[in-house]
Enzyme design. Sequence first.
Site: not given
Ligand code: ADP
Ligand code: MN
Length: 266
Positions: A203, A220
């Site tokens: 992804d 992610d």
């Molecule tokens: P989703 O499955 O909802 O896409 P993500 O893992 O991509 O989940 O996280 C969604 C958002 O949260 C990211 O785009 C980022 O902005 C924020 N995020 C995720 N992990 C972190 C982290 N470790 N530190 C800071 N921001 C984070």
């Molecule tokens: Mn994501």
Amino acid sequence: MEGNAFEDGCGGHDKDNHKDKADRATNELVMDQRTRMILLKMISRGIVSEVHGAISTGKEANVYGAVMDPLDGSRPIQRAIKIYKTAILVFKDREKYVTGEHRFKRGANKKNNREMVKQWAEKEFRNLKRLHSAGIACPEPLELKSHVLVMEFLGDKRGYAYPRLRDATLPDEGTENPWRAPYIQLLGIMRCLFRVCNLVHADLSEYNILYNKSKLYIIDVSQSVEHEHPRALEFLRMDIKNVGDFFRRQGVDTLQDRAIYDFITA
Ligand code: ADP
Ligand code: MN
């Protein structure tokens, strides 16, 4: 709440004070009882001290900012908590990422959903560990309990998360397209991910990469697959295409997808 929520709390802590703090920390966040309980236990164990507002609310998970106050009184440490949602059916869509997994084919019900979500969180935790050990910049995974994953916070001291690559402003040095260096950096990361971690992100796009000071952070990875997965190479081609499309839109003179595929897999 009963005292047993804090049975594994560290000695010497004032339980009432603790309970107050924990309740305050999770009260405003609309969460089910299980999730609250997991967070309260994490608070009592000192993994996090306060849970803040949502950084992101997604289809499958919410990500919250959090702070951990070290017992020795040193500066608070920021953390991020990803909480997978259990009450939804979007996970059907994700079946294609799991191989030989027939345990949940009995149909959707609450218990199956919970098991499935737990698996995604576990997968993300394991994959993050692999990336981190391989030296790929990503949030360091810290703690996993059921569908709640605590990881390193990627952001500044004020609690602002680094921007996604999609929203990043790159310094313009005037000579070369500023997007070229991150593009090359990302190709290296994809190669390392494939060859050292044995993984395909599956992804990968400007939405799942954070950017700070010329550095790319991969996030992610719950849907990432091993390259033995029957559809791994198909997912890799998709990742390559998404990445190529994005950097082409930034005006980067990109390599052909085929050449990148060979570079990563050869
Ligand atoms: P989703 O499955 O909802 O896409 P993500 O893992 O991509 O989940 O996280 C969604 C958002 O949260 C990211 O785009 C980022 O902005 C924020 N995020 C995720 N992990 C972190 C982290 N470790 N530190 C800071 N921001 C984070
Ligand atoms: Mn994501």
